[in-house]
Design a protein around this motif. Structure first.
Motif, PDB file in Angstrom:
ATOM      1  N   LYS A 110      38.195  76.223 -23.185  1.00 31.80           N
ATOM      2  CA  LYS A 110      38.462  75.326 -24.426  1.00 31.80           C
ATOM      3  C   LYS A 110      37.291  74.983 -25.211  1.00 31.80           C
ATOM      4  N   GLY A 111      36.125  75.293 -24.722  1.00 33.44           N
ATOM      5  CA  GLY A 111      34.873  74.837 -25.269  1.00 33.44           C
ATOM      6  C   GLY A 111      34.509  73.379 -25.400  1.00 33.44           C
ATOM      7  N   VAL A 112      34.561  72.886 -23.959  1.00 34.29           N
ATOM      8  CA  VAL A 112      34.292  71.498 -23.878  1.00 34.29           C
ATOM      9  C   VAL A 112      32.788  71.088 -24.169  1.00 34.29           C
ATOM     10  N   LYS A 113      32.477  69.821 -24.895  1.00 31.75           N
ATOM     11  CA  LYS A 113      31.376  69.576 -25.166  1.00 31.75           C
ATOM     12  C   LYS A 113      30.472  68.399 -24.258  1.00 31.75           C
ATOM     13  N   THR A 114      31.432  68.024 -23.232  1.00 31.38           N
ATOM     14  CA  THR A 114      30.822  67.043 -22.308  1.00 31.38           C
ATOM     15  C   THR A 114      31.399  67.284 -20.939  1.00 31.38           C
ATOM     16  N   VAL A 115      30.654  66.962 -19.854  1.00 20.94           N
ATOM     17  CA  VAL A 115      31.241  67.220 -18.419  1.00 20.94           C
ATOM     18  C   VAL A 115      30.656  65.641 -17.954  1.00 20.94           C
ATOM     19  N   GLY A 116      31.450  65.496 -17.000  1.00 23.40           N
ATOM     20  CA  GLY A 116      31.358  64.138 -16.356  1.00 23.40           C
ATOM     21  C   GLY A 116      32.038  64.065 -14.975  1.00 23.40           C
ATOM     22  N   ALA A 117      31.685  62.879 -14.623  1.00 28.49           N
ATOM     23  CA  ALA A 117      32.597  62.620 -12.950  1.00 28.49           C
ATOM     24  C   ALA A 117      32.752  60.889 -12.916  1.00 28.49           C
ATOM     25  N   THR A 118      33.671  60.533 -12.355  1.00 31.90           N
ATOM     26  CA  THR A 118      34.460  59.364 -12.142  1.00 31.90           C
ATOM     27  C   THR A 118      34.235  59.059 -10.643  1.00 31.90           C
ATOM     28  N   ALA A 119      33.707  57.989 -10.104  1.00 37.13           N
ATOM     29  CA  ALA A 119      34.060  57.541  -8.777  1.00 37.13           C
ATOM     30  C   ALA A 119      34.778  56.283  -8.916  1.00 37.13           C
ATOM     31  N   MET A 157      25.373  62.398  -8.115  1.00 36.39           N
ATOM     32  CA  MET A 157      24.786  61.373  -8.511  1.00 36.39           C
ATOM     33  C   MET A 157      25.590  60.015  -8.828  1.00 36.39           C
ATOM     34  N   THR A 158      27.038  60.334  -9.171  1.00 37.42           N
ATOM     35  CA  THR A 158      28.020  59.255  -9.616  1.00 37.42           C
ATOM     36  C   THR A 158      28.543  58.680  -8.176  1.00 37.42           C
ATOM     37  N   ASN A 206      36.631  57.489  -3.944  1.00 29.51           N
ATOM     38  CA  ASN A 206      36.749  58.808  -4.179  1.00 29.51           C
ATOM     39  C   ASN A 206      35.989  59.477  -5.301  1.00 29.51           C
ATOM     40  N   ILE A 207      35.755  60.739  -5.560  1.00 27.63           N
ATOM     41  CA  ILE A 207      34.930  61.175  -6.492  1.00 27.63           C
ATOM     42  C   ILE A 207      35.931  62.321  -7.389  1.00 27.63           C
ATOM     43  N   HIS A 208      35.768  62.431  -8.728  1.00 27.35           N
ATOM     44  CA  HIS A 208      36.578  63.593  -9.304  1.00 27.35           C
ATOM     45  C   HIS A 208      35.910  63.767 -10.561  1.00 27.35           C
ATOM     46  N   HIS A 209      36.059  65.217 -11.028  1.00 20.65           N
ATOM     47  CA  HIS A 209      35.531  65.527 -12.319  1.00 20.65           C
ATOM     48  C   HIS A 209      36.038  64.627 -13.429  1.00 20.65           C
ATOM     49  N   SER A 210      35.177  64.552 -14.557  1.00 19.34           N
ATOM     50  CA  SER A 210      35.879  63.737 -15.693  1.00 19.34           C
ATOM     51  C   SER A 210      35.581  64.826 -16.954  1.00 19.34           C
ATOM     52  N   LEU A 211      36.531  65.781 -17.130  1.00 15.83           N
ATOM     53  CA  LEU A 211      36.405  66.637 -18.374  1.00 15.83           C
ATOM     54  C   LEU A 211      37.431  66.244 -19.289  1.00 15.83           C
ATOM     55  N   LEU A 212      36.995  66.258 -20.688  1.00 18.12           N
ATOM     56  CA  LEU A 212      37.527  65.837 -21.696  1.00 18.12           C
ATOM     57  C   LEU A 212      37.968  67.032 -22.745  1.00 18.12           C
ATOM     58  N   ILE A 268      37.895  52.018 -11.193  1.00 17.18           N
ATOM     59  CA  ILE A 268      36.557  52.819 -11.320  1.00 17.18           C
ATOM     60  C   ILE A 268      35.322  51.898 -11.159  1.00 17.18           C
ATOM     61  N   ILE A 269      34.650  52.471 -10.476  1.00 15.60           N
ATOM     62  CA  ILE A 269      33.298  52.013 -10.136  1.00 15.60           C
ATOM     63  C   ILE A 269      32.167  52.332 -10.766  1.00 15.60           C
ATOM     64  N   THR A 270      31.954  53.757 -10.976  1.00 14.35           N
ATOM     65  CA  THR A 270      30.954  54.274 -11.877  1.00 14.35           C
ATOM     66  C   THR A 270      31.383  55.646 -12.497  1.00 14.35           C
ATOM     67  N   GLN A 271      30.729  55.914 -13.675  1.00 13.86           N
ATOM     68  CA  GLN A 271      31.194  57.015 -14.366  1.00 13.86           C
ATOM     69  C   GLN A 271      29.766  57.576 -15.081  1.00 13.86           C
TER      70      GLN A 271
END
Length: 285
Positions: A211-220, A259-260, A190-196, A232-235
């Motif tokens: 909230k003015g986040v400074k990073t955007v990511g994803a987790t597979a 890509m992730t 599965n893939i989903h966003h990883s927001l902090l 977790i396989i890739t981030q």
């Protein structure tokens, strides 16, 4: 004589001589190792190894398997030998967003992802034309709260009929039942966003912008019975700043997601991923 590439993977309890059990037999059979990774987990006391090697036409894989089986049994090894040109069957599940599906299909088309795709399953009709363009069967299975059990039974039947070895949720926007999660545990990605910090529910990227986040990511990750908490396989993660509007965050997030996910699928197909409890050992290339 033509060369054939093979992948030998194994895991077992941590013991003296495990590396030699693999590499020693390859040497005895004059098989040249082109890539080698190993890891010994001190916490779980498990050993993991992956070896790429090449052979010529004289190589008899049946004889080699029998020879290796004797060694593997002494170390209680779980192992697999597979040629690199093996193409596992992968069923893809998707809803309306097409970015992850598009990337998987394109990578498959150009040969960068060595898989067969016998079926695409969706709860919406939106991506049927895309599947048709790639000449892949498209199964539209609408779902409601009242029909969830029936729909999942149909999904499971397609997966079984396809002889799928991997299921990929390429932005399939439905929460799977506990029963389905247990069936797919360890062999569905599965893939989903990883927001902090983490944002759940509707419009997570809009919440992140507020909230003015400074990073955007994803987790597979592999599916298990805990929502979005499987091994977790890739981030991937990339920086963003104040100049990114919600639409920019969405575009960046989708790019990272595709890509992730594709990298996670490739690592799985290339046998670079080992389950180690609720964690993974990943031998990246």
């Amino acid at each position: 004589m033509s060369d054939t590439q093979w992948i030998l993977t194994a895991q077992c309890p941590s013991r003296l001589g495990t590396i030699d059990a693999v590499t020693g037999l390859l040497y005895q059979n004059q098989l040249y190792i082109t890539e080698l990774h190993s890891f010994d987990d001190c916490n779980s006391q498990r050993f993991f190894i992956r070896a790429n090697f090449r052979s010529d036409d004289r190589f008899d894989d049946k004889t080699f398997r029998n020879e290796f089986l004797e060694r593997a049994n002494r170390f209680e090894m779980q192992w697999e030998l597979r040629p690199t040109n093996y193409r596992p069957k992968v069923v893809i599940m998707v809803s309306k967003f097409d970015h992850c599906l598009n990337d998987l299909l394109y990578q498959h088309k150009i040969g960068a992802l060595n898989i067969e795709i016998p079926a695409i399953i969706s709860n919406h009709p939106d991506l049927e034309d895309l599947a048709r363009w790639y000449n892949i069967p498209y199964h539209r299975l609408p779902i409601t709260a009242d029909t969830k059990a029936q729909q999942e039974a149909q999904v499971w039947q397609i997966i079984q009929d396809s002889n799928a070895e991997l299921v990929v949720l390429a932005r399939y926007m439905q929460v799977l039942s506990s029963d389905m999660c247990q069936k797919l545990e360890g062999w569905a990605i599965n893939i989903h966003h990883s927001l902090l910090p983490g944002f759940k529910g509707a419009k997570p990227y809009h919440q992140a912008w507020e909230k003015g986040v400074k990073t955007v990511g994803a987790t597979a990750h592999y599916i298990n019975d805990d929502l979005d908490e499987g091994p977790i396989i890739t981030q991937e993660i990339e920086p963003v700043d104040h100049s990114y509007y919600p639409e920019d965050l969405i575009a960046k997030g989708r790019d990272i997601e595709r890509m992730t996910l594709t990298r996670a699928v490739r690592y799985h197909v290339e046998q670079r991923v080992f389950l180690n409890g609720n964690r993974t050992v990943v031998f990246a290339d």
